[in-house]
Motif scaffolding. Structure first.
Motif, mmCIF file in Angstrom:
data_model
loop_
_atom_site.group_PDB
_atom_site.id
_atom_site.type_symbol
_atom_site.label_atom_id
_atom_site.label_comp_id
_atom_site.label_asym_id
_atom_site.label_seq_id
_atom_site.Cartn_x
_atom_site.Cartn_y
_atom_site.Cartn_z
ATOM 1 N N HIS A 51 0.809 -1.214 0.000
ATOM 2 C CA HIS A 51 0.000 0.000 0.000
ATOM 3 C C HIS A 51 0.848 1.274 0.000
ATOM 4 N N LEU A 52 1.926 1.287 0.780
ATOM 5 C CA LEU A 52 2.711 2.513 0.970
ATOM 6 C C LEU A 52 4.105 2.453 0.363
ATOM 7 N N GLY A 53 4.539 1.270 -0.048
ATOM 8 C CA GLY A 53 5.896 1.166 -0.570
ATOM 9 C C GLY A 53 6.930 1.364 0.522
ATOM 10 N N ALA A 54 8.085 1.908 0.150
ATOM 11 C CA ALA A 54 9.212 2.038 1.077
ATOM 12 C C ALA A 54 8.948 3.013 2.218
ATOM 13 N N LYS A 55 7.962 3.903 2.069
ATOM 14 C CA LYS A 55 7.702 4.849 3.153
ATOM 15 C C LYS A 55 6.800 4.251 4.234
ATOM 16 N N GLY A 56 6.398 2.991 4.060
ATOM 17 C CA GLY A 56 5.627 2.305 5.095
ATOM 18 C C GLY A 56 6.410 2.230 6.395
ATOM 19 N N ASP A 57 5.707 2.370 7.507
ATOM 20 C CA ASP A 57 6.311 2.413 8.830
ATOM 21 C C ASP A 57 5.742 1.263 9.658
ATOM 22 N N LEU A 58 6.374 0.918 10.753
ATOM 23 C CA LEU A 58 5.853 -0.160 11.592
ATOM 24 C C LEU A 58 4.405 0.095 12.018
ATOM 25 N N PRO A 59 4.052 1.296 12.525
ATOM 26 C CA PRO A 59 2.655 1.496 12.923
ATOM 27 C C PRO A 59 1.673 1.521 11.760
ATOM 28 N N SER A 60 2.172 1.460 10.534
ATOM 29 C CA SER A 60 1.278 1.345 9.376
ATOM 30 C C SER A 60 0.532 0.011 9.387
ATOM 31 N N ILE A 61 0.966 -0.895 10.244
ATOM 32 C CA ILE A 61 0.206 -2.129 10.462
ATOM 33 C C ILE A 61 -1.252 -1.798 10.765
ATOM 34 N N TYR A 62 -1.482 -0.666 11.426
ATOM 35 C CA TYR A 62 -2.849 -0.233 11.739
ATOM 36 C C TYR A 62 -3.681 -0.120 10.469
ATOM 37 N N GLY A 63 -3.109 0.462 9.436
ATOM 38 C CA GLY A 63 -3.830 0.595 8.179
ATOM 39 C C GLY A 63 -4.161 -0.753 7.569
ATOM 40 N N ALA A 64 -3.197 -1.690 7.638
ATOM 41 C CA ALA A 64 -3.423 -3.025 7.079
ATOM 42 C C ALA A 64 -4.520 -3.758 7.839
ATOM 43 N N VAL A 65 -4.547 -3.644 9.157
ATOM 44 C CA VAL A 65 -5.586 -4.292 9.967
ATOM 45 C C VAL A 65 -6.949 -3.655 9.682
ATOM 46 N N ARG A 66 -6.963 -2.334 9.567
ATOM 47 C CA ARG A 66 -8.209 -1.640 9.224
ATOM 48 C C ARG A 66 -8.747 -2.152 7.879
ATOM 49 N N GLN A 67 -7.880 -2.207 6.909
ATOM 50 C CA GLN A 67 -8.273 -2.627 5.564
ATOM 51 C C GLN A 67 -8.787 -4.068 5.577
ATOM 52 N N GLU A 68 -8.144 -4.918 6.349
ATOM 53 C CA GLU A 68 -8.534 -6.317 6.457
ATOM 54 C C GLU A 68 -9.940 -6.462 7.053
ATOM 55 N N ASN A 69 -10.341 -5.449 7.837
ATOM 56 C CA ASN A 69 -11.640 -5.494 8.503
ATOM 57 C C ASN A 69 -12.678 -4.568 7.857
ATOM 58 N N GLY A 70 -12.447 -4.225 6.601
ATOM 59 C CA GLY A 70 -13.446 -3.502 5.835
ATOM 60 C C GLY A 70 -13.412 -1.993 5.969
ATOM 61 N N LEU A 71 -12.404 -1.442 6.644
ATOM 62 C CA LEU A 71 -12.250 0.000 6.757
ATOM 63 C C LEU A 71 -11.214 0.485 5.749
ATOM 64 N N LYS A 72 -11.158 1.781 5.546
ATOM 65 C CA LYS A 72 -10.108 2.347 4.697
ATOM 66 C C LYS A 72 -8.757 2.224 5.387
ATOM 67 N N PHE A 73 -7.705 2.035 4.602
ATOM 68 C CA PHE A 73 -6.349 1.968 5.156
ATOM 69 C C PHE A 73 -6.054 3.225 5.965
ATOM 70 N N GLU A 74 -6.396 4.378 5.396
ATOM 71 C CA GLU A 74 -6.141 5.662 6.049
ATOM 72 C C GLU A 74 -7.332 6.028 6.931
ATOM 73 N N ASN A 75 -7.077 6.405 8.174
ATOM 74 C CA ASN A 75 -8.162 6.862 9.034
ATOM 75 C C ASN A 75 -8.360 8.364 8.876
ATOM 76 N N GLY A 76 -9.455 8.884 9.364
ATOM 77 C CA GLY A 76 -9.659 10.319 9.382
ATOM 78 C C GLY A 76 -10.054 10.942 8.062
ATOM 79 N N ASP A 77 -10.229 10.136 7.004
ATOM 80 C CA ASP A 77 -10.604 10.702 5.704
ATOM 81 C C ASP A 77 -12.115 10.611 5.505
#
Length: 308
Positions: free
Chosen positions: A282-308
């Motif tokens: 999703h983010l390429g090389a700029k992905g960070d460890l806490p970006s796991i949050y986005g992956a878990v969100r996406q896996e559960n039917g939410l958008k990768f990015e929160n707050g949008d």
């Protein structure tokens, strides 16, 4: 006569550690610094002030002019390549101190190669985020001959770190084994936070009071990572603090160690690593460890990015 110190590798951690060596290390000679991208070394030298550092143009120049050479590089390949270059010179009597997070087998192999050339080696991985490196509050883990560790100790607690954990007269790989296993705690913590925050959102609880509970119950790293996730830092940051490729490298080392130790099971880490794969997609090389949050969100039917 005080030793001449040098530093190779100026990532987020290395820059902070160099700053504290200059400011607190009581050096009577300019710290020699080298980075593959020279601009990063030039920028740090300017920041630390005239006369406090000397920028080297090559690894050979670093080694020729130094007594103690610290390395802090991204992965095993980079460390091996740098040391191989260094060992092309006469290194007898010099001390190499590797602060990188590498496989224990890599540390032990480095010690053997360096020892055959008449030089000394200490593995000294560190625990802490870049902000802790900048503040001089890292935890240093040292392994190798006690006589060699004694040469490093003047630059650990009170300079780059706040505490030491020693494996004196033990193989260097013990230090990196602790570092790799310790990093699984950090990765698993982020995985747990990501799952909990996502569940709070999809269950209707909401994340505000859950975050307040985390701040009260688990102040420190838990609260800091939770704050970064909820603020959207996990996808907005251009330069990651714990890059996805490095996190996957650490997870891979841990899973390899577990396999070789009798096929030990690490289910939580495997789940986190699968989410890191999704982060990289999703983010390429700029992905960070806490970006796991986005992956878990996406896996559960939410958008990768929160707050949008």
């Amino acid at each position: 006569m005080a030793p001449q110190l040098a530093w190779i590798g100026l990532g987020n951690m290395g820059r902070g550690m160099c700053k504290n060596l200059v400011e607190k290390g009581k050096l009577d000679k300019a710290l020699i610094i080298y980075n593959r991208t020279k601009k990063r070394a030039d920028d740090l030298a300017e920041k630390l002030g005239a006369g406090n550092t000397k920028v080297a143009g090559t690894v050979d120049e670093v080694v020729a002019g130094s007594d103690i050479i610290f390395t802090c590089l991204g992965d095993d390949k980079a460390v091996n390549a740098t040391i191989d270059t260094a060992l092309q010179q006469d290194v007898k009597g010099k001390l190499f101190v590797d602060c990188s997070t590498v496989h224990p087998e890599t540390s032990n192999a480095l010690a053997k190669r360096i020892g055959k050339k008449g030089a000394e080696f200490v593995a000294m991985p560190v625990f802490g985020a870049p902000a802790m490196a900048d503040a001089g509050s890292l935890i240093c883990v040292l392994a190798g001959p006690s006589s060699s560790i004694a040469k490093v100790k003047p630059y650990t607690t009170g300079v780059v770190g706040r505490a030491d954990i020693d494996y004196a007269d033990q193989e260097p790989g013990k230090a990196t084994l602790l570092k790799v296993i310790g990093n699984t705690f950090i990765i698993n913590m982020v995985e747990s936070l990501a799952e909990g925050l996502t569940l709070a959102e999809i269950s209707g609880l909401g994340t505000d009071n859950l975050h307040k509970w985390i701040e009260v119950m688990f102040p420190g790293p838990y609260a800091a990572y939770s704050d970064r996730m909820l603020a959207g830092d996990y996808y907005k940051r251009e330069e990651p603090l714990f890059a996805v490729d490095l996190a996957r490298k650490d997870a891979g080392h841990a899973l390899d160690i577990a396999k070789k130790a009798g096929n030990a099971k690490m289910g939580a880490l495997e789940a986190a690593d699968s989410h890191l794969v999704a982060v990289k997609e999703h983010l390429g090389a700029k992905g960070d460890l806490p970006s796991i949050y986005g992956a878990v969100r996406q896996e559960n039917g939410l958008k990768f990015e929160n707050g949008d």
